[in-house]
Design a protein around this motif. Structure first.
Motif, PDB file in Angstrom:
ATOM      1  N   THR A 173      35.487  87.238  79.906  1.00 39.17           N
ATOM      2  CA  THR A 173      34.844  87.153  81.186  1.00 39.17           C
ATOM      3  C   THR A 173      33.206  87.392  81.187  1.00 39.17           C
ATOM      4  O   THR A 173      32.984  88.087  80.148  1.00 39.17           O
ATOM      5  N   ASP A 224      32.730  82.021  83.800  1.00 43.08           N
ATOM      6  CA  ASP A 224      34.146  82.328  83.178  1.00 43.08           C
ATOM      7  C   ASP A 224      35.281  81.770  84.039  1.00 43.08           C
ATOM      8  O   ASP A 224      34.745  80.953  85.108  1.00 43.08           O
ATOM      9  N   SER A 225      36.422  81.877  83.875  1.00 39.50           N
ATOM     10  CA  SER A 225      37.553  81.138  84.649  1.00 39.50           C
ATOM     11  C   SER A 225      37.642  81.868  85.999  1.00 39.50           C
ATOM     12  O   SER A 225      38.174  81.451  86.608  1.00 39.50           O
ATOM     13  N   GLU A 226      37.245  83.157  86.115  1.00 35.78           N
ATOM     14  CA  GLU A 226      37.169  83.551  87.480  1.00 35.78           C
ATOM     15  C   GLU A 226      35.943  83.271  88.399  1.00 35.78           C
ATOM     16  O   GLU A 226      35.919  83.693  89.374  1.00 35.78           O
ATOM     17  N   GLY A 227      35.030  82.382  87.853  1.00 38.40           N
ATOM     18  CA  GLY A 227      33.918  82.132  88.554  1.00 38.40           C
ATOM     19  C   GLY A 227      32.951  82.765  88.274  1.00 38.40           C
ATOM     20  O   GLY A 227      31.482  82.442  89.222  1.00 38.40           O
ATOM     21  N   CYS A 277      35.711  81.962  78.835  1.00 37.13           N
ATOM     22  CA  CYS A 277      34.231  81.800  79.446  1.00 37.13           C
ATOM     23  C   CYS A 277      33.747  80.517  78.625  1.00 37.13           C
ATOM     24  O   CYS A 277      34.178  80.305  77.410  1.00 37.13           O
ATOM     25  N   ASN A 294      44.562  82.059  79.528  1.00 32.06           N
ATOM     26  CA  ASN A 294      44.706  82.422  80.934  1.00 32.06           C
ATOM     27  C   ASN A 294      43.265  82.890  81.629  1.00 32.06           C
ATOM     28  O   ASN A 294      42.862  82.849  82.589  1.00 32.06           O
ATOM     29  N   TYR A 295      42.283  83.177  80.620  1.00 30.83           N
ATOM     30  CA  TYR A 295      41.025  83.468  81.291  1.00 30.83           C
ATOM     31  C   TYR A 295      40.143  83.218  79.919  1.00 30.83           C
ATOM     32  O   TYR A 295      40.343  83.408  78.694  1.00 30.83           O
ATOM     33  N   ASN A 307      37.952  72.251  86.495  1.00 33.94           N
ATOM     34  CA  ASN A 307      38.783  72.584  85.725  1.00 33.94           C
ATOM     35  C   ASN A 307      39.739  71.467  85.444  1.00 33.94           C
ATOM     36  O   ASN A 307      40.650  71.351  84.649  1.00 33.94           O
TER      37      ASN A 307
END
Length: 125
Positions: A102, A52-55, A33, A30-31, A73
């Protein structure tokens, strides 16, 4: 098990540029680094850049705006564009992934779950 494979290393003269790539096998977190690390002979491993996956993005202090980390991605790819290279940047560069993460200020101290085998970058002055 996630497999990571780096490419794009090589020899370049000081002031030149290189773009490293890291291909990741498919994974479902789900998330997460991903980061670039490097290690020169006789020196400790250091964190170059993390994303990380949140930018969220972090860079080592020594980067000083010369490098850019990015990811695609859709292709499961991680990149490191390096400019204004100096002999101090000579090292083996590794790609790594940590699940459920993160990038915080101490991202480079995290325990990463998966590592590639590295790609050598040599900068001649």
């Amino acid at each position: 098990q996630v497999q990571l494979m780096e490419s794009g290393g090589g020899s370049v003269q000081a002031g030149g540029s290189l773009k490293l790539s890291c291909a990741a096998s498919s994974f479902r977190y789900n998330y997460y680094c991903m980061g670039w690390f490097r290690q020169a002979p006789g020196k400790e491993r250091e964190g170059v850049a993390g994303i990380d996956s949140e930018g969220g993005v972090r860079y080592g202090d020594f980067v000083k705006g010369r490098f850019t980390i990015s990811r695609d991605n859709a292709k499961n790819m991680l990149y490191l564009e390096m400019n204004k290279l100096t002999s101090e940047d000579t090292a083996m560069y590794y790609c790594a992934l940590r699940s459920y993460c993160t990038v915080g200020s101490a991202w480079y101290r995290y325990t990463f779950d998966f590592w590639g085998h590295g790609t050598q970058v040599t900068v001649s002055s």
